[in-house]
Design a protein around this motif. Structure first.
Motif, PDB file in Angstrom:
ATOM      1  N   UNK A 245       0.814  -1.214   0.000  1.00 13.03           N
ATOM      2  CA  UNK A 245       0.000   0.000   0.000  1.00 13.03           C
ATOM      3  C   UNK A 245       0.847   1.262   0.000  1.00 13.03           C
ATOM      4  N   UNK A 246       2.139   1.135  -0.119  1.00 16.76           N
ATOM      5  CA  UNK A 246       3.018   2.290  -0.246  1.00 16.76           C
ATOM      6  C   UNK A 246       3.075   2.722  -1.708  1.00 16.76           C
ATOM      7  N   UNK A 247       3.339   3.999  -1.940  1.00 21.48           N
ATOM      8  CA  UNK A 247       3.347   4.496  -3.316  1.00 21.48           C
ATOM      9  C   UNK A 247       4.276   5.681  -3.478  1.00 21.48           C
ATOM     10  N   UNK A 248       4.640   5.949  -4.719  1.00 20.75           N
ATOM     11  CA  UNK A 248       5.341   7.166  -5.115  1.00 20.75           C
ATOM     12  C   UNK A 248       4.535   7.792  -6.240  1.00 20.75           C
ATOM     13  N   UNK A 278      -4.664  17.552  -8.503  1.00 19.02           N
ATOM     14  CA  UNK A 278      -4.669  16.193  -9.039  1.00 19.02           C
ATOM     15  C   UNK A 278      -3.366  15.528  -8.626  1.00 19.02           C
ATOM     16  N   UNK A 279      -3.435  14.246  -8.344  1.00 21.34           N
ATOM     17  CA  UNK A 279      -2.262  13.500  -7.888  1.00 21.34           C
ATOM     18  C   UNK A 279      -2.266  12.113  -8.497  1.00 21.34           C
ATOM     19  N   UNK A 280      -1.141  11.702  -9.072  1.00 23.89           N
ATOM     20  CA  UNK A 280      -0.999  10.370  -9.661  1.00 23.89           C
ATOM     21  C   UNK A 280      -0.133   9.522  -8.739  1.00 23.89           C
ATOM     22  N   UNK A 281      -0.586   8.292  -8.436  1.00 26.60           N
ATOM     23  CA  UNK A 281       0.116   7.410  -7.510  1.00 26.60           C
ATOM     24  C   UNK A 281       0.447   6.077  -8.183  1.00 26.60           C
ATOM     25  N   UNK A 282       1.675   5.641  -8.022  1.00 24.62           N
ATOM     26  CA  UNK A 282       2.108   4.328  -8.512  1.00 24.62           C
ATOM     27  C   UNK A 282       2.450   3.474  -7.298  1.00 24.62           C
ATOM     28  N   UNK A 283       1.685   2.418  -7.063  1.00 23.49           N
ATOM     29  CA  UNK A 283       1.832   1.584  -5.868  1.00 23.49           C
ATOM     30  C   UNK A 283       2.890   0.508  -6.088  1.00 23.49           C
ATOM     31  N   UNK A 284       3.450   0.063  -4.986  1.00 26.35           N
ATOM     32  CA  UNK A 284       4.374  -1.066  -5.030  1.00 26.35           C
ATOM     33  C   UNK A 284       3.624  -2.383  -5.139  1.00 26.35           C
ATOM     34  N   UNK A 285       2.367  -2.400  -4.737  1.00 31.51           N
ATOM     35  CA  UNK A 285       1.572  -3.619  -4.808  1.00 31.51           C
ATOM     36  C   UNK A 285       0.880  -3.781  -6.152  1.00 31.51           C
TER      37      UNK A 285
END
Length: 443
Positions: A245-248, A278-285
């Motif tokens: 659930x972590x992301x960058x 607006x925010x874009x998130x790329x998850x590790x999962x």
């Protein structure tokens, strides 16, 4: 970034805070002109969802929930005195320095310390908790027009006689911003760095522990009496209980402050504050898909893990009106839309908030009411999870809150508070009451 949730009788008018269900990195990004904010962390997700908000992609903090930002807080974009004008300071022999400090200690009674459903399998726990907080703000303004502001906060909440260890938390935040004038003071540009960490006092990475950070380029444009601030930069969020659930990511936001009316003696005013982000998130999962047939009842067996990475895009917009005079009143509407490529993770949230602060019989009284409704377009009502809050004892639901503050000396105030949280727009038995009494020191 925000600070200790303190109520000061000298609080100035501000618009309501941003949705507390988004991580601190997002909160810091929305306001190019910083304001203080405090927070807390999440309940563990069962369906690995983020139906959250936070403070922060927000309007200015609501003084009923963040009065520590009042009375002398440095406006990082507009200047050390918080004014809205652009002008470059007149020549001075040396930099002007500014220091603000505050601290609080409070004892509170929480009727639902573990934040569980009233009819759920887990019993509700009523317990006493101790709340400690501090905030330090350092500001400097140079003759050249350069300005630097550093803000650090610390919070501690512990229920020593309770078996609910998820609420024994320590939180630290840091916020730093440097700006310089351009185009003869009509524009200010700079950088803003923010970070937040919530840690369990018991050493393990609990369900409500996380870390977040942001780095933004900031641009502030000044009109005759209005101001528009734009920020853009990378974000990061680490959920300590689950790396999936972590992301960058990255985000951009804009905020406009527009005076609508001011009395001739300038004792009363009406201001409009609008924000969009607006925010874009790329998850590790990985992302989930739906393995169940159309029309079938959704349960955990419907989730199928896919090879593709999970990606979310968060959109948020808010409009606030703030009246300042003998009484300070604010009204805010906020819409948040989360789009995800992972099944069950998309949602929309609509929030309305009204706040009033006024002197009453030698006290300063603040009343804040919040109505919040969520919609899950895929028909899956997931448990609230991965929530971050404006303060460690806050909650992300419809609420009614009352704060009373009385000055005991030049720098010490007595604060009394009561709050109730309920789920009003969905089938839920959740309810929680918190009452507290404490002392606030500030200078």
């Amino acid at each position: 970034m925000t600070a200790v949730v303190l109520l000061s009788g000298r609080a100035a008018a501000q618009a309501p805070p941003a949705d507390p269900r988004e991580p601190a990195a997002t909160e810091a990004a929305t306001e190019a002109a910083p304001e203080a904010a405090a927070e807390a962390a999440p309940e563990a997700p069962e369906a690995a969802t983020e139906a959250e908000p936070e403070a922060e992609t927000e309007a200015a903090p609501d003084l009923a929930s963040d009065a520590s930002a009042a009375a002398g807080s440095v406006d990082l974009a507009a200047g050390q005195d918080g004014g809205a004008g652009p002008g470059v300071d007149a020549p001075r022999a040396r930099a002007d320095l500014h220091v603000d400090a505050s601290a609080e200690v409070a004892l509170e009674l929480d009727s639902n310390l573990a934040r569980v459903e009233s009819t759920g399998s887990e019993p509700q726990t009523t317990a006493l908790a101790t709340r400690l907080g501090s905030r330090l703000e350092l500001g400097a303004a140079w003759p050249s027009g350069h300005r630097l502001v550093l803000v650090g906060t610390g919070h501690l909440r512990i229920a020593p006689d309770s078996e609910v260890q998820s609420e024994d938390l320590a939180q630290t935040t840091v916020d730093a911003q440097w700006t310089r004038p351009a185009r003869q003071g009509a524009v200010r540009a700079g950088l803003r760095l923010g970070g937040r960490d919530v840690t369990s006092l018991h050493g393990a990475d609990g369900d409500r522990t996380y870390r977040s950070g942001s780095l933004d380029l900031v641009l502030v444009l000044f009109g005759d009496s209005s101001r528009v601030a734009v920020s853009v930069g990378p974000r990061g969020f680490q959920y300590k209980a689950s790396g999936a659930l972590s992301w960058v990511g990255a985000g951009t936001s804009a905020r406009g402050d527009f005076p609508l009316w001011r009395s001739e003696d300038e004792a009363r005013s009406l201001e409009l504050v609008a924000t969009v982000g607006v925010e874009q998130r790329a998850y590790y999962g990985k992302a989930n898909s739906n393995r169940c047939l159309p029309g079938a009842e959704i349960d955990e067996s419907c989730f199928l893990l896919t090879p593709r990475r999970r990606g979310d895009r968060m959109h948020r917009a808010s409009v606030s009106a703030v009246y300042s005079g003998a009484v300070v009143a604010s009204l805010e509407g906020q819409l948040t839309v989360m789009d995800s490529n992972s099944f069950g993770q998309s949602w929309q949230s609509l929030r309305a908030r009204a706040a009033v602060t006024a002197p009453v019989a030698g006290l300063f009284a603040s009343v804040t009411g919040t109505l919040q409704a969520e919609r899950y377009p895929e028909g899956l009502l997931v448990k609230q999870a991965l929530e971050t809050y404006e303060s460690l004892d806050a909650d992300n639901r419809s609420s009614l809150e009352l704060r009373l503050a009385r000055s005991l000396s030049g720098c010490v105030e007595l604060e009394l508070r009561g709050a109730i949280w309920r789920d009003l727009f969905r089938e839920s038995s959740y309810q929680r009451f918190v009452t507290s009494a404490g002392l606030v020191w500030s200078r």
